[in-house]
Design an enzyme around this catalytic site. Structure first.
Site, PDB file in Angstrom:
ATOM      1  N   ASP A 129      38.865  47.098  33.216  1.00  0.00           N
ATOM      2  CA  ASP A 129      38.122  46.192  34.097  1.00  0.00           C
ATOM      3  C   ASP A 129      38.155  46.734  35.520  1.00  0.00           C
ATOM      4  O   ASP A 129      39.225  46.980  36.077  1.00  0.00           O
ATOM      5  CB  ASP A 129      38.782  44.805  34.080  1.00  0.00           C
ATOM      6  CG  ASP A 129      38.051  43.828  34.996  1.00  0.00           C
ATOM      7  OD1 ASP A 129      37.066  43.220  34.529  1.00  0.00           O
ATOM      8  OD2 ASP A 129      38.430  43.701  36.177  1.00  0.00           O
TER       9      ASP A 129
ATOM     10  N   TYR B 248      36.275  47.066  44.446  1.00  0.00           N
ATOM     11  CA  TYR B 248      37.647  47.598  44.488  1.00  0.00           C
ATOM     12  C   TYR B 248      37.707  48.968  45.171  1.00  0.00           C
ATOM     13  O   TYR B 248      38.792  49.439  45.523  1.00  0.00           O
ATOM     14  CB  TYR B 248      38.262  47.700  43.078  1.00  0.00           C
ATOM     15  CG  TYR B 248      38.324  46.393  42.314  1.00  0.00           C
ATOM     16  CD1 TYR B 248      38.170  45.166  42.955  1.00  0.00           C
ATOM     17  CD2 TYR B 248      38.543  46.372  40.935  1.00  0.00           C
ATOM     18  CE1 TYR B 248      38.211  43.963  42.259  1.00  0.00           C
ATOM     19  CE2 TYR B 248      38.597  45.174  40.232  1.00  0.00           C
ATOM     20  CZ  TYR B 248      38.414  43.978  40.902  1.00  0.00           C
ATOM     21  OH  TYR B 248      38.463  42.795  40.183  1.00  0.00           O
TER      22      TYR B 248
ATOM     23  N   LYS C 252      31.507  44.916  38.116  1.00  0.00           N
ATOM     24  CA  LYS C 252      30.988  43.662  38.696  1.00  0.00           C
ATOM     25  C   LYS C 252      30.074  43.929  39.888  1.00  0.00           C
ATOM     26  O   LYS C 252      30.298  44.864  40.656  1.00  0.00           O
ATOM     27  CB  LYS C 252      32.169  42.785  39.153  1.00  0.00           C
ATOM     28  CG  LYS C 252      33.268  42.675  38.107  1.00  0.00           C
ATOM     29  CD  LYS C 252      34.385  41.753  38.494  1.00  0.00           C
ATOM     30  CE  LYS C 252      35.563  41.904  37.539  1.00  0.00           C
ATOM     31  NZ  LYS C 252      36.529  42.951  37.922  1.00  0.00           N
TER      32      LYS C 252
ATOM     33  N   HIS D 209      30.289  39.042  40.360  1.00  0.00           N
ATOM     34  CA  HIS D 209      31.704  38.989  40.752  1.00  0.00           C
ATOM     35  C   HIS D 209      32.080  37.599  41.302  1.00  0.00           C
ATOM     36  O   HIS D 209      33.069  37.002  40.879  1.00  0.00           O
ATOM     37  CB  HIS D 209      31.958  40.083  41.792  1.00  0.00           C
ATOM     38  CG  HIS D 209      33.384  40.503  41.909  1.00  0.00           C
ATOM     39  ND1 HIS D 209      33.754  41.754  42.314  1.00  0.00           N
ATOM     40  CD2 HIS D 209      34.540  39.830  41.688  1.00  0.00           C
ATOM     41  CE1 HIS D 209      35.080  41.826  42.321  1.00  0.00           C
ATOM     42  NE2 HIS D 209      35.578  40.674  41.958  1.00  0.00           N
TER      43      HIS D 209
HETATM   44  P1  NDP Z   1      47.950  40.559  37.539  1.00  0.00           P
HETATM   45  O1  NDP Z   1      48.210  39.138  37.235  1.00  0.00           O
HETATM   46  O2  NDP Z   1      47.495  41.465  36.484  1.00  0.00           O
HETATM   47  O3  NDP Z   1      49.287  41.107  38.202  1.00  0.00           O
HETATM   48  C1  NDP Z   1      49.388  42.401  38.720  1.00  0.00           C
HETATM   49  C2  NDP Z   1      50.737  42.540  39.398  1.00  0.00           C
HETATM   50  O4  NDP Z   1      51.789  42.419  38.438  1.00  0.00           O
HETATM   51  C3  NDP Z   1      50.898  43.878  40.059  1.00  0.00           C
HETATM   52  O5  NDP Z   1      51.644  43.684  41.246  1.00  0.00           O
HETATM   53  C4  NDP Z   1      51.682  44.680  39.025  1.00  0.00           C
HETATM   54  O6  NDP Z   1      52.460  45.656  39.676  1.00  0.00           O
HETATM   55  C5  NDP Z   1      52.556  43.615  38.408  1.00  0.00           C
HETATM   56  N1  NDP Z   1      52.893  43.865  36.995  1.00  0.00           N
HETATM   57  C6  NDP Z   1      52.078  44.344  36.027  1.00  0.00           C
HETATM   58  N2  NDP Z   1      52.705  44.372  34.852  1.00  0.00           N
HETATM   59  C7  NDP Z   1      53.956  43.900  35.063  1.00  0.00           C
HETATM   60  C8  NDP Z   1      55.079  43.697  34.225  1.00  0.00           C
HETATM   61  N3  NDP Z   1      55.016  43.969  32.934  1.00  0.00           N
HETATM   62  N4  NDP Z   1      56.215  43.203  34.794  1.00  0.00           N
HETATM   63  C9  NDP Z   1      56.265  42.915  36.104  1.00  0.00           C
HETATM   64  N5  NDP Z   1      55.229  43.080  36.951  1.00  0.00           N
HETATM   65  C10 NDP Z   1      54.081  43.572  36.426  1.00  0.00           C
HETATM   66  O7  NDP Z   1      46.997  40.566  38.816  1.00  0.00           O
HETATM   67  P2  NDP Z   1      45.544  40.984  39.248  1.00  0.00           P
HETATM   68  O8  NDP Z   1      45.174  40.008  40.312  1.00  0.00           O
HETATM   69  O9  NDP Z   1      45.480  42.420  39.530  1.00  0.00           O
HETATM   70  O10 NDP Z   1      44.614  40.642  37.987  1.00  0.00           O
HETATM   71  C11 NDP Z   1      44.390  41.532  36.919  1.00  0.00           C
HETATM   72  C12 NDP Z   1      42.997  42.133  36.969  1.00  0.00           C
HETATM   73  O11 NDP Z   1      42.008  41.117  36.873  1.00  0.00           O
HETATM   74  C13 NDP Z   1      42.653  42.829  38.286  1.00  0.00           C
HETATM   75  O12 NDP Z   1      43.331  44.044  38.442  1.00  0.00           O
HETATM   76  C14 NDP Z   1      41.162  42.905  38.173  1.00  0.00           C
HETATM   77  O13 NDP Z   1      40.788  43.963  37.310  1.00  0.00           O
HETATM   78  C15 NDP Z   1      40.837  41.535  37.585  1.00  0.00           C
HETATM   79  N6  NDP Z   1      40.541  40.528  38.628  1.00  0.00           N
HETATM   80  C16 NDP Z   1      39.274  39.988  38.695  1.00  0.00           C
HETATM   81  C17 NDP Z   1      38.940  39.096  39.681  1.00  0.00           C
HETATM   82  C18 NDP Z   1      37.566  38.524  39.760  1.00  0.00           C
HETATM   83  O14 NDP Z   1      37.210  37.963  40.808  1.00  0.00           O
HETATM   84  N7  NDP Z   1      36.770  38.601  38.716  1.00  0.00           N
HETATM   85  C19 NDP Z   1      39.911  38.658  40.695  1.00  0.00           C
HETATM   86  C20 NDP Z   1      41.230  39.214  40.501  1.00  0.00           C
HETATM   87  C21 NDP Z   1      41.515  40.088  39.490  1.00  0.00           C
HETATM   88  P3  NDP Z   1      52.362  47.247  39.357  1.00  0.00           P
HETATM   89  O15 NDP Z   1      50.934  47.656  39.388  1.00  0.00           O
HETATM   90  O16 NDP Z   1      53.162  47.811  40.480  1.00  0.00           O
HETATM   91  O17 NDP Z   1      53.005  47.419  38.006  1.00  0.00           O
END
Ligand code: NDP
Length: 325
Positions: free
Chosen positions: A58, A63, A91, A124
């Site tokens: 995704d 981004y 998006k 988006h």
């Molecule tokens: P997430 O809920 O996926 O959380 C991501 C965070 O959690 C990062 O800081 C990551 O750190 C950490 N993390 C990942 N895996 C673990 C684990 N197993 N244990 C502990 N910490 C962990 O957040 P997002 O807001 O990024 O949402 C996911 C995706 O959804 C986005 O990346 C995007 O692609 C999409 N999205 C879409 C939106 C929209 O408007 N349509 C808005 C927001 C998100 P690290 O990378 O350091 O591991």
């Protein structure tokens, strides 16, 4: 050899686990999120696909990393993964929310991703911003959004084979109903923030009623300025009972609600951990406990992006969400 076959097995399982969309296409249940991933995303995408069996990535024009995502996808395909086995979502950003900008925006996205079609293209956010709008927007920077004109162009992208499915993100029930009145192609997917701290049940039900598949974004509570679900007592209790990590429990919770899920990580060990969610279940009682956390609030409420308290048109967060929360 043993290691290779294990990886192959995990990849096959993850690939097999998918949800059917209204169009008949399948969306793999767990995808790799890429927001805030930075340039290391090339490696994350490559690792996720070739080592861990992710087939769903995704991303979004907004981004600012689509070229890096594209490099990772290309490297994965050069190593033998076929394009038809991948599911790539991007998006349409708010500055491109006008009929004449839809196709050029998609073409730019395809070029950056080095692809000739997308599996899924989403609106988006359903708000049009003036090019170069500030955060938060200044007076006059939130423009009228011609939803019907934009959707017609999205529909044409499907007809022309540039996009296999189209969908929406950050919609309310009110906006969804508006779109359903004129849509010739019903959105295949609605992507929304969803985790035990923001279940968003009403929108989930509205989508189910209309056979629209839901993808849960920010399933782990999002990044550092998000919601710390990893240390939530209920999540931790279930995790230690099942001998899983809190992240795995959160991802599995999303899957058991019938949503696909797109956890983001740029760390190999977490990318691995986050897809080990096949072949076990959260028991019903524990699922219910996770589904009854009382402190319900959004992380991504859109305030920074769209609210101008003085000049509007959106003067508070409730305006963004049509007072539905
Ligand atoms: P997430 O809920 O996926 O959380 C991501 C965070 O959690 C990062 O800081 C990551 O750190 C950490 N993390 C990942 N895996 C673990 C684990 N197993 N244990 C502990 N910490 C962990 O957040 P997002 O807001 O990024 O949402 C996911 C995706 O959804 C986005 O990346 C995007 O692609 C999409 N999205 C879409 C939106 C929209 O408007 N349509 C808005 C927001 C998100 P690290 O990378 O350091 O591991």
């Amino acid at each position: 050899m043993a290691q290779e076959s294990r990886v192959g097995e995990v990849a096959q399982k993850a690939h097999d686990e998918s949800f059917k969309l209204m169009s008949g296409h399948s969306i793999p249940c767990v995808g790799l999120g890429t927001w805030k991933s930075g340039s290391v995303v090339t490696d994350s995408v490559f690792t996720a696909i070739t080592k861990e069996g992710y087939r769903h990535v995704d991303t979004a024009a907004q981004y600012g990393i689509q070229e890096e995502v594209g490099k990772g996808l290309q490297a994965a395909m050069q190593s033998g993964i076929e394009r038809k086995d991948l599911f790539i979502t991007s998006k349409l950003w708010c500055e491109d929310l006008s009929a004449e900008r839809v196709r050029p925006a998609l073409q730019n996205t395809l070029q950056e991703l080095r692809l000739d079609y997308l599996d899924l293209y989403l609106i988006h956010w359903p708000f049009r911003l003036k090019e170069g709008a500030h955060r938060p927007p200044e007076a006059g920077e939130v423009l009228d959004f011609d939803m019907e004109g934009v959707w017609r162009e999205m529909e044409k992208l499907v007809k022309d084979g540039l996009v296999r499915d189209i969908g929406i993100s950050n919609f309310t029930i009110k906006k969804l109903n508006k779109l359903l009145k004129f849509a010739q192609t019903i959105p295949a997917v609605c992507q929304m923030e969803m985790h035990p701290g923001w279940r968003n049940d009403k929108m989930l039900q509205a989508c189910k009623k209309n056979s629209i598949h839901v993808t849960a974004y920010s399933p782990l509570g999002s990044s550092s300025d998000g919601r710390d679900l990893m240390h939530d007592a209920a999540v931790n209790k279930v995790a230690s009972k099942l001998n899983k990590s809190p992240g795995q429990v959160l991802i599995k919770w999303a899957l058991q609600r019938g949503t696909s899920v797109i956890p983001k990580s740029t760390h190999a060990e977490r990318i691995h951990e986050n897809i080990q969610v096949i072949g076990w279940e959260i028991p019903e009682g524990d699922f219910k406990v996770l589904s009854s956390i009382s402190d319900q609030r959004r992380v991504l409420d859109g305030e920074d992006l769209f609210v101008n308290k003085e000049h509007g048109p959106f003067r508070c967060v409730a305006d963004i969400w049509d007072n539905e929360d």
